[in-house]
Every structure is written in C-alpha cells, then in structure tokens.
Design an enzyme around this catalytic site. Structure first.
Site, PDB file in Angstrom:
ATOM      1  N   GLU A 135      -2.554   0.662   4.263  1.00  0.00           N
ATOM      2  CA  GLU A 135      -3.427   1.401   3.330  1.00  0.00           C
ATOM      3  C   GLU A 135      -2.958   1.225   1.880  1.00  0.00           C
ATOM      4  O   GLU A 135      -3.776   1.130   0.960  1.00  0.00           O
ATOM      5  CB  GLU A 135      -3.475   2.893   3.690  1.00  0.00           C
ATOM      6  CG  GLU A 135      -3.936   3.205   5.105  1.00  0.00           C
ATOM      7  CD  GLU A 135      -5.273   2.595   5.480  1.00  0.00           C
ATOM      8  OE1 GLU A 135      -6.082   2.309   4.584  1.00  0.00           O
ATOM      9  OE2 GLU A 135      -5.502   2.377   6.678  1.00  0.00           O
ATOM     10  N   HIS A 138      -4.385  -1.808   0.506  1.00  0.00           N
ATOM     11  CA  HIS A 138      -5.770  -1.638   0.029  1.00  0.00           C
ATOM     12  C   HIS A 138      -5.785  -1.145  -1.423  1.00  0.00           C
ATOM     13  O   HIS A 138      -6.565  -1.622  -2.241  1.00  0.00           O
ATOM     14  CB  HIS A 138      -6.520  -0.630   0.898  1.00  0.00           C
ATOM     15  CG  HIS A 138      -7.093  -1.215   2.163  1.00  0.00           C
ATOM     16  ND1 HIS A 138      -7.959  -2.276   2.163  1.00  0.00           N
ATOM     17  CD2 HIS A 138      -6.936  -0.865   3.466  1.00  0.00           C
ATOM     18  CE1 HIS A 138      -8.309  -2.565   3.409  1.00  0.00           C
ATOM     19  NE2 HIS A 138      -7.697  -1.719   4.215  1.00  0.00           N
TER      20      HIS A 138
END
Ligand code: K1U
Ligand code: ZN
Length: 176
Positions: A135, A138
C-alpha cells in the site's frame, strides 16, 4: 457511504505521488468510510487512496477473517527492521486477475496516525508487513508489477484489458 471506482493498470493516475493529510476532518472521515466499503465490496484486504484517485497519504486495511477489523493508516512511514526479504504471492485491486511473487523485508516499523488522527507506532511482520509495504508503494506511485520482468508486465497489461472488457460486457448484459 459509497463504493468508489478503482483505477486500473496502466492508468497514469496510479503513478501520482500522494500528499500528506493536513487534518483528519469530517471529509477525510467520510473518505475513510467509503474506502473501507469499497475495499470490502472488491474483496480486497487493503486499499490506498491513490487507487480511488485521491492523492493523499491514506490507507485502509482489514486482515481479519470476517471483515470486522478495519484499520486506518494516515501519513504512514514504513521502515524495514531487517535486511532479510521473503517472497509473497501478491495481488492488487488495480491489477485484477494478476498474481505474482514479490520479495519484501519481513519486519517493518510503521509510524502513522489512526482514523481519529492519533499517532501510533507498531512493528509488523507476516501479511501486515507485506500489505503495508504494497500500500505504501501505491502512495508513491509504484505497483507490484513494477518488480516483475517486462514480459510479465506486458502480459499483466493484456490480462487487465481482457478482464475489464469482459466485466464491461457483463455489466451491459445485466442492464439489458
Ligand atoms: O492494494 C491493493 O490492491 C489491495 C491488495 C492488497 C494485497 C494483497 C495481497 C498481497 C499484498 C497486498 C488486495 O487485497 S488484492 C486481493 C487479494 O489478493 C486478496 C484478497 C483476499 C485475501 C487475500 C488476497
Ligand atoms: Zn494494490
């Protein structure tokens, strides 16, 4: 609450670098609710704001079996605690239908704010360590396919294109 559209690879907006959250206000809390609902709807275990086209440092995650323990990481900082790396078969809601092995450090320190804006520090290993690093990537405009060979990236692009075409056709049929 709302289910938000998830950007798909190779959408260039997935390459945007996220900005820090300034204040955890009502608008951010609404986005957190929407992202959690979107993650559950898509059957994911994590979701970064980048994936729903919001370029702020916000991650939601739920690693529980019954989807009853949503977690929020705002302005997260992740530091590897070991040099040791292990491969893990990763997936991504922005790269549907593609799974492949990525090597990442096995233990990390997480410093972040929770959904109320309260700071916390935690050491993570196992799936939490894998997922938070995925994450964090990202938020920095990086996708797990970037770690794969050019050939695998091309195949992933084709697979996502096909997947989205089939999904679009199914949605049109459901409407008719
Ligand atoms: O960021 C995302 O796209 C969410 C992603 C998180 C993730 C999964 C596996 C390894 C690393 C990061 C997903 O949730 S993809 C869906 C998925 O692979 C999965 C869903 C339920 C259980 C286990 C995996
Ligand atoms: Zn992902």
């Amino acid at each position: 609450m709302a289910i938000l559209p998830i950007l798909s690879y190779p959408d260039p907006r997935l390459r945007t670098i996220a900005e820090p959250v300034k204040t955890v206000d009502a608008e951010i809390k609404q986005l957190i609710e929407d992202m959690i609902e979107t993650m559950y709807d898509a059957k994911g275990i994590g979701l970064a704001a980048t994936q729903v086209d919001r370029h702020i440092q916000l991650i939601v995650m739920d690693l529980s079996e019954n989807n009853d323990n949503p977690r929020v990481f705002i302005n997260p900082k992740v530091t590897p605690l070991v040099e040791d790396k292990k491969p893990y078969e990763e997936g991504c809601l922005s790269v549907p239908d593609v799974y492949d092995s990525v090597e990442r450090p096995t233990r990390v320190k997480i410093e972040a704010l929770d959904g109320e804006g309260k700071p916390f520090v935690e050491e993570a290993e196992g799936l939490l360590a894998v997922c938070i690093q995925h994450e964090m990537d990202h938020l920095n405009g990086v996708l797990f396919v970037d770690y794969l060979s050019r050939l695998k990236q091309t195949r992933a692009r084709d697979k996502v294109k096909k997947y989205l075409k089939v999904r679009e056709r199914q949605m049109q049929q459901n409407k008719a």
